[in-house]
Scaffold this motif. Sequence first.
Motif, PDB file in Angstrom:
ATOM      1  N   PRO A   1      15.346 -36.306  15.921  1.00  0.00           N
ATOM      2  CA  PRO A   1      14.471 -35.507  16.760  1.00  0.00           C
ATOM      3  C   PRO A   1      14.369 -34.111  16.140  1.00  0.00           C
ATOM      4  O   PRO A   1      15.201 -33.738  15.308  1.00  0.00           O
TER       5      PRO A   1
ATOM      6  N   THR B   1      11.036 -36.336  12.680  1.00  0.00           N
ATOM      7  CA  THR B   1      10.034 -35.835  13.622  1.00  0.00           C
ATOM      8  C   THR B   1       9.207 -34.756  12.950  1.00  0.00           C
ATOM      9  O   THR B   1       9.735 -33.895  12.255  1.00  0.00           O
TER      10      THR B   1
ATOM     11  N   TYR C   1      -3.254 -32.727  22.658  1.00  0.00           N
ATOM     12  CA  TYR C   1      -3.526 -34.147  22.397  1.00  0.00           C
ATOM     13  C   TYR C   1      -4.750 -34.342  21.511  1.00  0.00           C
ATOM     14  O   TYR C   1      -4.759 -35.230  20.642  1.00  0.00           O
TER      15      TYR C   1
ATOM     16  N   GLY D   1       7.175 -39.428  27.220  1.00  0.00           N
ATOM     17  CA  GLY D   1       7.034 -40.131  28.483  1.00  0.00           C
ATOM     18  C   GLY D   1       5.685 -40.833  28.525  1.00  0.00           C
ATOM     19  O   GLY D   1       4.831 -40.603  27.671  1.00  0.00           O
TER      20      GLY D   1
ATOM     21  N   SER E   1       2.749 -40.663  29.871  1.00  0.00           N
ATOM     22  CA  SER E   1       1.542 -40.055  30.445  1.00  0.00           C
ATOM     23  C   SER E   1       0.328 -40.766  29.849  1.00  0.00           C
ATOM     24  O   SER E   1       0.416 -41.336  28.751  1.00  0.00           O
TER      25      SER E   1
ATOM     26  N   MET F   1      -0.316 -39.619  26.331  1.00  0.00           N
ATOM     27  CA  MET F   1       0.671 -40.110  25.358  1.00  0.00           C
ATOM     28  C   MET F   1       0.425 -41.591  25.057  1.00  0.00           C
ATOM     29  O   MET F   1       0.495 -42.033  23.907  1.00  0.00           O
TER      30      MET F   1
ATOM     31  N   TRP G   1      17.872 -46.773  20.448  1.00  0.00           N
ATOM     32  CA  TRP G   1      18.383 -45.681  19.604  1.00  0.00           C
ATOM     33  C   TRP G   1      19.711 -45.236  20.190  1.00  0.00           C
ATOM     34  O   TRP G   1      19.826 -44.899  21.360  1.00  0.00           O
TER      35      TRP G   1
HETATM   36  C1  LIG Z   1      12.811 -39.539  23.966  1.00  0.00           C
HETATM   37  C2  LIG Z   1      12.001 -38.345  23.643  1.00  0.00           C
HETATM   38  C3  LIG Z   1      12.166 -37.712  22.407  1.00  0.00           C
HETATM   39  C4  LIG Z   1      11.404 -36.586  22.087  1.00  0.00           C
HETATM   40  N1  LIG Z   1      11.586 -35.970  20.880  1.00  0.00           N
HETATM   41  C5  LIG Z   1      10.903 -34.830  20.622  1.00  0.00           C
HETATM   42  C6  LIG Z   1      11.144 -34.102  19.445  1.00  0.00           C
HETATM   43  O1  LIG Z   1      11.994 -34.466  18.631  1.00  0.00           O
HETATM   44  N2  LIG Z   1      10.445 -32.950  19.241  1.00  0.00           N
HETATM   45  C7  LIG Z   1       9.507 -32.491  20.131  1.00  0.00           C
HETATM   46  O2  LIG Z   1       8.915 -31.448  19.887  1.00  0.00           O
HETATM   47  N3  LIG Z   1       9.251 -33.178  21.264  1.00  0.00           N
HETATM   48  C8  LIG Z   1       9.933 -34.318  21.523  1.00  0.00           C
HETATM   49  N4  LIG Z   1       9.707 -34.957  22.691  1.00  0.00           N
HETATM   50  C9  LIG Z   1       8.683 -34.415  23.595  1.00  0.00           C
HETATM   51  C10 LIG Z   1       7.410 -35.222  23.599  1.00  0.00           C
HETATM   52  O3  LIG Z   1       6.888 -35.508  22.348  1.00  0.00           O
HETATM   53  C11 LIG Z   1       6.339 -34.533  24.431  1.00  0.00           C
HETATM   54  O4  LIG Z   1       5.820 -33.430  23.769  1.00  0.00           O
HETATM   55  C12 LIG Z   1       6.916 -34.066  25.727  1.00  0.00           C
HETATM   56  O5  LIG Z   1       7.437 -35.199  26.391  1.00  0.00           O
HETATM   57  C13 LIG Z   1       5.877 -33.337  26.571  1.00  0.00           C
HETATM   58  O6  LIG Z   1       4.955 -34.264  27.027  1.00  0.00           O
HETATM   59  P1  LIG Z   1       3.407 -33.983  26.915  1.00  0.00           P
HETATM   60  O7  LIG Z   1       3.136 -33.608  25.488  1.00  0.00           O
HETATM   61  O8  LIG Z   1       2.800 -35.305  27.278  1.00  0.00           O
HETATM   62  O9  LIG Z   1       3.096 -32.865  27.864  1.00  0.00           O
HETATM   63  C14 LIG Z   1      10.455 -36.085  23.023  1.00  0.00           C
HETATM   64  C15 LIG Z   1      10.313 -36.727  24.267  1.00  0.00           C
HETATM   65  C16 LIG Z   1      11.072 -37.833  24.582  1.00  0.00           C
HETATM   66  C17 LIG Z   1      10.891 -38.464  25.922  1.00  0.00           C
END
Ligand SMILES: Cc1cc2nc3c(=O)[nH]c(=O)nc-3n(C[C@H](O)[C@H](O)[C@H](O)COP(=O)(O)O)c2cc1C
Length: 445
Positions: free
Chosen positions: A57, A96, A149, A219, A221, A224, A387
């Motif tokens: 991550p 990532t 997005y 998540g 959404s 997403m 994971w």
């Molecule tokens: C399991 C998991 C791992 C994630 N890993 C990262 C990450 O490494 N870096 C990051 O910037 N966001 C990470 N996120 C955030 C998501 O990519 C996303 O940006 C965040 O859930 C906000 O949701 P939205 O973009 O739909 O508003 C992660 C989310 C989850 C649930």
Amino acid sequence: MPQKKMFLGLTITDGYGSNNEAWRRADVDPSSYTNLDVAVRNAQAAERGGFAFLFTPDFPAVRSNVARSTIQNTMDPMLTLTVIARETERIGLVATGSTTFQEPFNLARQFKALDVLSHGRAGWNAVTTSDPYVAANYGQPVADRNDRYRRAHETVQVVQALWGSWEKDAWVKDQESGQFIDMDHLRPINLQGEYVASRGPLAIPPSEQGQPVVFSAGGPSPDMLALAGRYSSAFITEVWTIPEAQAQRAAVRDAARQAGRDPDEIKFVVGLMTTVAPTVRAGLDRRLSLAGDVTPQRVLQLGQMFGLRLEPGRLDEPLSAQELAAARPSDDPRAESALEVARQGWSVRDVLAHGVIDYHPVTVGPGKVHADHLQEWFEADAADGFWISPDVYHDGVDAFVDEVVPILRERGIYPDGYSGATLRDHLGIPDQYGADPRIAGATAT
Ligand SMILES: Cc1cc2nc3c(=O)[nH]c(=O)nc-3n(C[C@H](O)[C@H](O)[C@H](O)COP(=O)(O)O)c2cc1C
């Protein structure tokens, strides 16, 4: 028909472990954060256990008070995985990279270079970063969701087009004739979107798997799901219960179907945090020796999850029969499984030491406990893979490989070894080079 098998990934962050206090254990190198030998050792242990990939991550920021806790991030995912690539042979390397803050040309170049130098083992976890600390490091406010997005769709399209711009038969390198490249097969992409653009071509040939595998993490959404459904081969998520995971997996598969893909092309990957120990009691003691699980706030939070008032100092007795009868699990997805643990008669301290308020499900005890959990979720179609985040990497990765993996193999639900060489092979996903022709351009033209 051969039995379906699960795959595993190992989370790689700052080298200590998923327990905040892992860095303080006497046998742990407190400099593991910068000691790449530690990362390599963990990667080699995971490879010994046939793990499909390592997953880093990335939140490039100091996001919490680190006076007493660790950074919980790699220094730099691409550099870390490049070092690991040279010291391993089979395991996949998933880093990532942000679609919000990085330019598609940089992403395309770095990830394809990692893919080539690792002989087809790279994956790109494309995230729509929304973290304010990360945004501030790039000198920006958190972008509006819609913009994030839209930029993400454009970015993935441009990256994949750049990956395909050095076509498979472009590199002639004929020493006799003197032709190095066939210019008919190395072409600009000339993509201009609303947010990003690139002319190309990208001067990197295909790897053994063509190009990196695209992952999503987040998540479910609608935004997403639409993003992952179009482009991703794996969806990394955090879920606490089997019904929640089944519903999310179905939604992710449906999103792929709606984008015109086969739902089996996207794998659903669920988190698990592990404490491997000879007995459950020994595992709880190991966790308690690290602290972290038991704080006054967590006692209060546990009470709220049960709809009960639990005093912060109330640690050594189990819940009484009356309390258990009065308990009503809250909406928190962790509440039901926490209550199940409480019903087994553990003290409040031990209930918390089971990790019931952690950010993934936690399994504590001998190999069978972890194997049972993985098997139950896998056979319920709640996950295609997992994971894994061990509590303390120093001995937790080896313990998982030595105590859990053999049981999974014995049960026929985990591969005996690597059957292929690339990340695509390990995940069982089809070839792709350049953009997916089934996915019509959304915004980039
Ligand atoms: C399991 C998991 C791992 C994630 N890993 C990262 C990450 O490494 N870096 C990051 O910037 N966001 C990470 N996120 C955030 C998501 O990519 C996303 O940006 C965040 O859930 C906000 O949701 P939205 O973009 O739909 O508003 C992660 C989310 C989850 C649930």
